[in-house]
Design an enzyme around this catalytic site. Structure first.
Site, mmCIF file in Angstrom:
data_model
loop_
_atom_site.group_PDB
_atom_site.id
_atom_site.type_symbol
_atom_site.label_atom_id
_atom_site.label_comp_id
_atom_site.label_asym_id
_atom_site.label_seq_id
_atom_site.Cartn_x
_atom_site.Cartn_y
_atom_site.Cartn_z
ATOM 1 N N CYS A 89 0.841 -1.195 0.000
ATOM 2 C CA CYS A 89 0.000 0.000 0.000
ATOM 3 C C CYS A 89 0.880 1.251 0.000
ATOM 4 C CB CYS A 89 -0.970 -0.048 1.186
ATOM 5 S SG CYS A 89 -2.387 1.036 0.994
ATOM 6 N N HIS A 197 -3.292 -5.772 0.998
ATOM 7 C CA HIS A 197 -2.626 -5.967 2.289
ATOM 8 C C HIS A 197 -2.560 -7.441 2.693
ATOM 9 C CE1 HIS A 197 -2.490 -1.748 3.791
ATOM 10 N NE2 HIS A 197 -3.497 -1.582 2.964
ATOM 11 N N GLU A 199 -0.856 -8.719 4.957
ATOM 12 C CA GLU A 199 -0.752 -8.814 6.435
ATOM 13 C C GLU A 199 -2.119 -8.703 7.103
ATOM 14 O OE1 GLU A 199 -0.228 -6.146 4.742
ATOM 15 O OE2 GLU A 199 -0.817 -4.364 5.889
#
Lengths: 225, 77
Positions: A89, A197, A199
């Site tokens: 990002c 993302h 994560e």
């Protein structure tokens, strides 16, 4: 040997903790936390992560100020030595502004901030970061951005595709990105930038776990290297 | 020395902000607006001996992203 990773925090980063949690969950070792003003990276890093957020309040252009922060000189040096660098990002925006990756991330074509889970297709499953996936595999990963509209000129796009440097594509283009590109690799394959993302998809409670294979795949590759 | 740097999107690069503003102008009833593109102005106050090369470097390294933007340096004196 313990997996030695670092998460860089810029003023305005807000996914640095998520990234650290994901790296610790998958590797069993908490990453080192590095501040943007630090002049040096810790020695012997296996992996560097640039997290999402709004570094420097997106002043000038998203990622432009962070790309010129003291620690980024060291990150660029480490990347040139072959240390794996993952930018997610805002981290992707920083990597393009730092010229570690080609292209630029522009305002979403819709003008809207988008925050939802999107489908991705794994285009290149041979890279350090993507070998935990199968080529062509469809995965679900959240996005949350205002400036994720990937732009590069036609010649650059052709080169990226020809060299297998498109890591991920959106199955449905959510932001206007050229050729549906969601993530790109550098020439040597040790730098990956992506708007989604991974994560945020490493625990069933997140609503999905498709991000785990990215971190696990990279760790396995590095352990066997 | 006062310097004005005009940063604009390269032709062919989609400008979603410009498009939205274009739409809003039409909504306000303005006719005959063919296109709107948004850029940025950066005003600098620099030492008189600052070289043209240094100004160009400032633009190339930070003020503009030359992947998507053009820039023009104006000396205001």
């Amino acid at each position: 040997m313990a997996f030695r990773s670092a998460v860089i925090t810029f003023p305005g980063s807000n996914c640095d903790r998520d990234m650290a949690v994901a790296l610790e969950q998958v590797s069993g070792t908490a990453p080192l936390r590095v501040w943007h003003g630090d002049a040096e990276l810790p020695e012997g890093l296996d992996f560097i992560a640039l997290p999402g957020g709004f570094s420097y309040g997106d002043y000038l252009r998203s990622g432009a100020m962070a790309a010129n922060s003291p620690i980024m000189r060291e990150v660029i040096r480490a990347a040139d030595r072959g240390v794996p660098v993952l930018g997610v990002c805002n981290g992707f925006q920083v990597l393009t502004e730092a010229r570690l990756l080609p292209g630029a991330l522009m305002r979403n074509a819709s003008q809207h901030f988008i925050c939802r889970t999107v489908g991705l297709k794994v285009e290149n499953a041979q890279s350090l970061f993507t070998q935990g996936y199968d080529a062509g595999q469809k995965i679900q990963i959240p996005v949350a951005h205002h400036d994720g509209n990937y732009f590069a000129d036609e010649e650059t796009l052709d080169r990226l595709e020809g060299d297998g440097r498109v890591a991920f594509r959106y199955t449905e283009n959510c932001n206007g990105s050229r050729r549906d590109i969601a993530g790109v690799l550098n020439k040597s394959g040790n730098v990956l930038g992506m708007m989604p993302h991974p994560e945020r998809a490493v625990d069933a409670a997140h609503g999905g776990t498709d991000g785990i294979a990215l971190f696990e795949g990279a760790m396995k590759a590095l352990a066997s290297a | 020395m006062k310097i004005r740097v005009l940063v604009s999107l390269k032709p062919g690069v989609l400008d979603p902000q410009g498009r939205a503003v274009h739409h809003a102008l039409e909504g306000l009833g303005f006719k005959g607006v063919d296109d709107v593109r948004i850029g940025r102005t950066v005003e600098l106050d620099v030492a008189d001996e600052t070289s043209d090369e240094a100004l160009t470097e400032m633009c190339e390294k930070l003020l503009a992203n030359t992947v998507i933007e053009n820039y023009k340096i104006e000396k205001l004196g």
